[in-house]
Design an enzyme around this catalytic site. Structure first.
Site, short mmCIF file in Angstrom:
data_model
loop_
_atom_site.label_atom_id
_atom_site.label_comp_id
_atom_site.label_asym_id
_atom_site.label_seq_id
_atom_site.Cartn_x
_atom_site.Cartn_y
_atom_site.Cartn_z
N GLU A 159 0.50 -0.89 0.19
CA GLU A 159 0.04 0.04 -0.04
C GLU A 159 1.08 1.48 0.47
O GLU A 159 0.55 1.82 0.92
CB GLU A 159 -1.61 0.36 1.18
CG GLU A 159 -2.07 -0.90 1.32
CD GLU A 159 -3.80 -0.47 2.06
OE1 GLU A 159 -2.89 -0.24 3.23
OE2 GLU A 159 -4.14 -1.01 1.94
N GLU A 313 -6.18 -8.21 -1.05
CA GLU A 313 -6.56 -8.01 0.66
C GLU A 313 -8.08 -7.68 0.35
O GLU A 313 -8.64 -7.45 0.33
CB GLU A 313 -6.07 -7.36 1.51
CG GLU A 313 -4.35 -6.96 1.59
CD GLU A 313 -3.82 -6.16 2.57
OE1 GLU A 313 -4.50 -5.65 3.23
OE2 GLU A 313 -2.73 -5.61 2.87
C1 GLA Z 1 -3.82 -2.58 5.03
C2 GLA Z 1 -2.42 -3.35 4.83
C3 GLA Z 1 -2.45 -4.42 6.18
C4 GLA Z 1 -3.59 -4.07 6.97
C5 GLA Z 1 -4.46 -4.05 6.80
C6 GLA Z 1 -5.76 -4.00 8.03
O1 GLA Z 1 -5.00 -2.81 4.21
O2 GLA Z 1 -2.50 -3.02 3.83
O3 GLA Z 1 -1.47 -4.53 6.25
O4 GLA Z 1 -3.22 -3.17 7.70
O5 GLA Z 1 -4.83 -3.13 6.34
O6 GLA Z 1 -7.09 -3.73 7.29
#
Ligand code: GLA
Ligand code: ZN
Length: 688
Positions: A159, A313
């Site tokens: 991210e 995710e």
């Molecule tokens: C983001 C991050 C993860 C985690 C999630 C929690 O998407 O990439 O590492 O922290 O949020 O929702």
């Protein structure tokens, strides 16, 4: 668009991925946990795990001392179990030794203070040291695992953030970037930034040392620079990956419509788009808005590359960062996961596989809870989904035909957010775009989500609400599009500034858009919350609209220059002047929505529009409210996803004589298709 043959993202692994973020490095001191993990992954039918995302401190515990033994072990276990690794580069979180020895890698705020070493995603994107150190560790990973049978995909960093860094290195890079953009000509920059205003002219490049929110052109360029610098950082990261593993695709996990980075700039450099989806299910009386807004983000991610994307995710149940972190109700996990697949995802991946024992995400949803059990509801639903995804393998690689494009443009959003005027409280660009998209979603009309640089020619309808910034050339492309038969929808605030955030001169909307829309906007009204303005249908209007609706926030005053009025205002000194118009232009037409009108206006408006322009939904016939129908297509084969987002049973009737294959139940089906609460059916061969 002609159907294209299925093109799996991973030709040697043509199935839907199932798995997610896996952090075995947190459990090396308890090897029995890792043994249990691999047993549970088998039970949950996982086939791809993301590893190494936050492992830098475990891979390089001290500068130049590397330890890959534990990762070797995990990679072998994955391979032995016929599973794949989505292997991450670890730049998302830096080890403490790096921050201590090289303070330059820590971001600086706009008061000149460096962040302490803490958190994550907070490195300086310019720092040569950080770039060098990430290149070294990435090279070690690529060289070591290049021929590993488990290696499937590179998950580059995590991210990427667009939070600014105001350090001297970043400002020097910014000045270089500006020199390039303005051909080394400071006068060109002064013009673009309209810097004579408030005596902000620059006479030497070195004077550019701080970001001034009052200079809109500067702020815009700064945001562009941050994106470009992130792309550049990413390209630096993937150099060793390309060298050692030219055939392994790379992705970055994006965050929907996160405003910090213009994700379109990454699109040419990534092989596969992916994103992290965390909708607030069960936060409203029904799931309509959340389901539609989530679909919008999926469509955006599919549009980045015009091919299937990855859901990188998602949570199997609840998150830990929403104001109220609600567990997904039974059925919602399967439904929301298959919704992603329906919109073009070739994976369902989670954050996270196992809950960590400590630190900030210990209560974030996971496949495996602190109980370590396969008995609990969440694990069981994940396992059921795992079996379903196996049955849906033929869907992998299929595309999603759409004849509508919705424009969501980052630079436009930045310009609207940054300007002062008209309405400083309730601008809501993103919401406005999504409000239009929701009308498509509720009618099961497939859409791509593009920016204003897109090739519009392949769409029948282009919806571009609040296209405030019209970059030079975009007006011509939109005009050509309509001239050749396209239907364009514009709305209030359109065509006011160019790519430098300088106002278009000669009247709004600027450039060729005035001729396309067939009107001039002479003023823009704005409203306090308790003030009333309305619009009413003009007799005999071409959309068959009737009745009256309330306006909020914005109202453009319109002078017709060839367009005809569809709706007119009800109150104020401009009562009975046009509020909504249509203009036949070339072989196409342009609609202009001069005001933000409260529900149910958009619903009624789109009912008229869809009928008038014969827009087709994924399925013929009636789909009950709350049920979403999405189509994927591979050659002549179609996969129809029917998804019930309500808590009541619903039924969809297939056209008479049509038989298709229910992929999840593995049987032929015709007539009435039943959908229990939150139920999903996937029907192969059911072309609508
Ligand atoms: C983001 C991050 C993860 C985690 C999630 C929690 O998407 O990439 O590492 O922290 O949020 O929702
Ligand atoms: Zn910096």
């Amino acid at each position: 668009m002609a159907p294209r043959p299925p093109a799996p993202l991973f030709p040697a692994f043509p199935r839907l991925l199932h798995g997610g973020d896996y952090n075995p490095e947190q459990w090396l001191h308890q090897p029995e946990v890792i043994v249990a993990d691999f047993r549970l992954m088998r039970e949950a039918k996982c086939n791809a795990m993301s590893v190494g995302i936050f492992s830098w401190a475990m891979l390089e515990p001290e500068e130049g001392r590397f330890d890959f033994a534990w990762l070797d072990g995990i990679m072998s276990r994955l391979a032995n179990q016929n599973m794949k690794a989505v292997l991450a580069t670890p730049s998302g979180a830096k080890p403490a030794w790096l921050s201590l020895k090289y303070p330059e890698i820590r971001r600086m705020n706009d008061q000149g203070l460096r962040d302490p070493h803490r958190g994550r995603h907070n490195h300086c994107r310019t720092s040569p040291v950080y770039r060098e150190k990430t290149a070294i560790i990435n090279r070690m990973l690529a060289e070591r695992y290049k021929d590993h049978p488990a290696l499937l995909l590179w998950h580059v960093s995590n991210e990427y953030s667009g939070d600014p860094c105001h350090c001297p290195l970043c400002f020097e890079a910014f000045r270089q970037w500006l020199k390039q953009r303005y051909h080394g000509n400071l006068e060109e920059l002064n013009q673009a930034w309209w810097s004579t205003f408030w005596s902000h002219r620059f006479s030497q490049w070195e004077e550019i040392t701080a970001i001034d929110p009052s200079m809109h052109g500067m702020v815009l360029d700064w945001k562009r620079f941050i994106t470009d610098q992130a792309v550049d950082f990413f390209r630096n990261e993937i150099e060793p990956l390309r060298e050692f593993t030219p055939n392994v695709p790379v992705t970055i996990n994006m965050m929907g419509t996160y405003m910090g980075l213009n994700y379109w700039k990454f699109a040419p450099y990534i092989d596969i788009a992916s994103w992290d989806s965390y909708p607030a299910w069960h936060s409203e009386p029904d799931e309509f808005r959340v389901a539609a807004d989530t679909a919008f983000n999926h469509d955006l991610n599919r549009s980045f590359k015009g091919q299937p994307f990855l859901l990188m995710e998602s949570t199997p149940s609840q998150v830990n960062w929403q104001p109220i972190c609600k567990p997904k109700r039974p059925g919602m996990h399967i439904l929301s996961s298959l919704q992603a697949v329906a919109h073009g995802a070739d994976s369902v991946q989670y954050f996270q596989w196992r809950k960590s024992r400590g630190s900030s995400e210990k209560f974030h949803g996971a496949v495996v809870d602190h109980d370590g059990s396969a008995e609990n509801r969440v694990f069981q639903e994940v396992a059921r989904l795992g079996s379903m995804l196996e049955k849906l393998a033929p869907v992998a690689g299929s595309d999603t035909p759409a004849e509508i494009a919705v424009v969501f443009d980052w630079e436009n959003a930045w310009a609207i957010d940054g300007h002062q005027g008209f309405q400083n409280r309730e601008k809501h660009y993103g919401d406005e775009v999504r409000a239009h998209y929701r009308e498509l979603w509720r009618r099961n009309l497939a859409a791509d989500v593009v920016d204003a640089d897109a090739d519009f020619s392949r769409y029948k309808l282009v919806i571009a609400p609040m296209l405030h910034m019209v970059r030079t050339g975009a007006d011509r492309r939109l005009a050509d599009y309509v001239r050749q038969g396209g239907i364009l929808l514009l709305s209030f605030l359109s065509g006011m500034v160019n790519e430098n955030d300088l106002c278009w001169l000669g009247g709004f909307p600027g450039g060729e858009l005035a001729a396309v829309a067939g009107l001039r906007v002479t003023e823009t009204d704005a409203f306090y919350p308790d003030q009333r303005q309305t619009v009413h249908a003009v007799n005999g209007n071409i959309l068959g609209l009737r009745g009256e609706y309330d306006v909020q926030h914005y109202a453009d005053l319109i002078q017709l220059k060839g367009a005809e009025a569809v709706m007119a205002y009800g109150q104020e000194f401009y009562a009975n002047t046009p509020a909504v118009t249509v203009h036949a232009f070339g072989k196409g037409a342009c609609y202009y929505l001069g005001a933000r009108v409260k529900e149910p206006f958009l619903t009624d408006f789109y009912t008229g529009l869809v009928k008038r322009h014969s827009l087709r939904s994924a399925v013929q016939g009636q789909i009950p409210a709350g049920v979403s129908a999405q189509l994927r297509r591979a050659g002549n084969r179609t996969f129809l996803f029917l998804m019930n987002f309500t808590t009541e049973a619903r039924a969809v009737t297939l056209p008479v004589g049509q038989t298709c294959r229910d992929l999840l139940e593995d049987r032929d089906i015709s007539g009435t298709v039943k959908l229990p609460a939150y139920g999903v059916r996937v029907l192969a061969g059911a072309a609508g």
